[in-house]
Design an enzyme around this catalytic site. Structure first.
Site, PDB file in Angstrom:
ATOM      1  N   LYS A  83       0.541  -1.042  -0.357  1.00 14.83           N
ATOM      2  CA  LYS A  83       0.258   0.073  -0.273  1.00 14.83           C
ATOM      3  C   LYS A  83       0.834   1.089   0.331  1.00 14.83           C
ATOM      4  O   LYS A  83       1.811   1.700   1.304  1.00 14.83           O
ATOM      5  CB  LYS A  83      -0.993  -0.176   1.529  1.00 14.83           C
ATOM      6  CG  LYS A  83      -2.267   0.611   1.155  1.00 14.83           C
ATOM      7  CD  LYS A  83      -2.961   0.339   2.222  1.00 14.83           C
ATOM      8  CE  LYS A  83      -4.022   1.317   2.333  1.00 14.83           C
ATOM      9  NZ  LYS A  83      -5.602   0.622   3.473  1.00 14.83           N
TER      10      LYS A  83
HETATM   11  O1  G3P Z   1      -7.783   2.008   5.082  1.00 14.39           O
HETATM   12  C1  G3P Z   1      -8.118   3.254   4.819  1.00 14.39           C
HETATM   13  C2  G3P Z   1      -9.844   3.559   4.889  1.00 14.39           C
HETATM   14  O2  G3P Z   1     -10.345   2.627   5.182  1.00 14.39           O
HETATM   15  C3  G3P Z   1      -8.966   4.535   6.501  1.00 14.39           C
HETATM   16  O3  G3P Z   1     -10.750   3.864   7.136  1.00 14.39           O
HETATM   17  O4  G3P Z   1     -12.301   5.318   8.988  1.00 14.39           O
HETATM   18  O5  G3P Z   1      -9.826   5.608   9.130  1.00 14.39           O
HETATM   19  O6  G3P Z   1     -11.391   6.860   7.133  1.00 14.39           O
HETATM   20  P1  G3P Z   1     -11.304   5.801   7.684  1.00 14.39           P
END
Ligand code: G3P
Length: 218
Positions: A83
């Site tokens: 990633k």
């Molecule tokens: O892993 C990346 C993403 O899904 C993060 O989500 O909830 O931290 O905005 P969030």
């Protein structure tokens, strides 16, 4: 549509994998911090649980550092996806890694222009963050619609749209209607997908009626 779970919690991943409905896992540095365990150990365990793609994020911000970290993380298991952040260095590293047969998930995508660049860099997955755009008063789902449409216009672009930062089932359903390839979903949201009050009430009344018959199937 493929379902990935967005967590580094190994016990959650194990129980979700048992359903047979889990296609992969995404992690990020914040999720690893939340798990409170060494990253390599956690990623190795996750890769042993699921044969699907498991995203492990680099933390270097320069090209050489990303290449070194990517090579190290890639040695953990064959299903590791590197990633990389959507920066100039990240997309340069993406192009290089993909040319060497490495799967790459480009993360922190917040615009259609960024999504187009990632596809041109050959990313295996692009991760547009819908919830974080909604949080600042923008329309996260519009980014998914635009990205899906742009990729469809150019069949040579093979990047899959991996909807990230999902906060609730409506994000998922809207993304599925738009034809996004993958959704990475927090465990709590995955569990709400099963739920409907009429299912609970219907089951309750079927079982009450069944009890009255005095029968048992086995
Ligand atoms: O892993 C990346 C993403 O899904 C993060 O989500 O909830 O931290 O905005 P969030």
């Amino acid at each position: 549509m493929k379902f990935f779970v967005d967590t580094a919690d190994v016990s959650d991943i194990r129980s979700l994998a048992e359903t047979g409905l889990l296609d992969g896992v995404t992690t990020n540095p914040s999720l690893i911090a939340k798990a409170g365990r060494p990253m390599v150990e956690v990623v190795k365990e996750i890769c042993d649980i699921t044969p699907g793609p498991v995203s492990a994020e680099v933390t270097a911000t320069d090209y050489d550092g990303m290449m070194r970290e990517g090579e190290y993380l890639g040695r953990i298991a064959p299903n590791v996806v590197i990633k990389l952040p959507l920066t100039e260095a990240g997309l340069r590293a993406c192009k290089h890694m993909v040319n060497n047969g490495v799967m790459v998930n480009v993360t922190l995508c917040f615009s259609a222009a960024q999504a187009l660049l990632a596809a041109k860099a050959g990313a295996t997955f692009i991760s547009p963050f819908v919830g974080r755009l909604d949080d600042i008063g923008q329309d996260g789902m519009k980014l998914i619609a635009d990205t899906v449409q742009i990729y469809r216009n150019y069949p040579a672009l093979k990047t899959e749209v991996l909807v990230a930062s999902i906060r609730h089932p409506i994000h998922l359903i809207e993304a599925a209607k738009m034809g996004a390839h993958v959704a990475t979903i927090p465990p709590a949201v995955i569990r709400t997908l099963y739920k409907h009050p009429l299912t609970d009430r219907g089951l309750e009344s079927f079982l009450a009626d069944w009890k009255k018959t005095g029968q048992s199937i086995l």
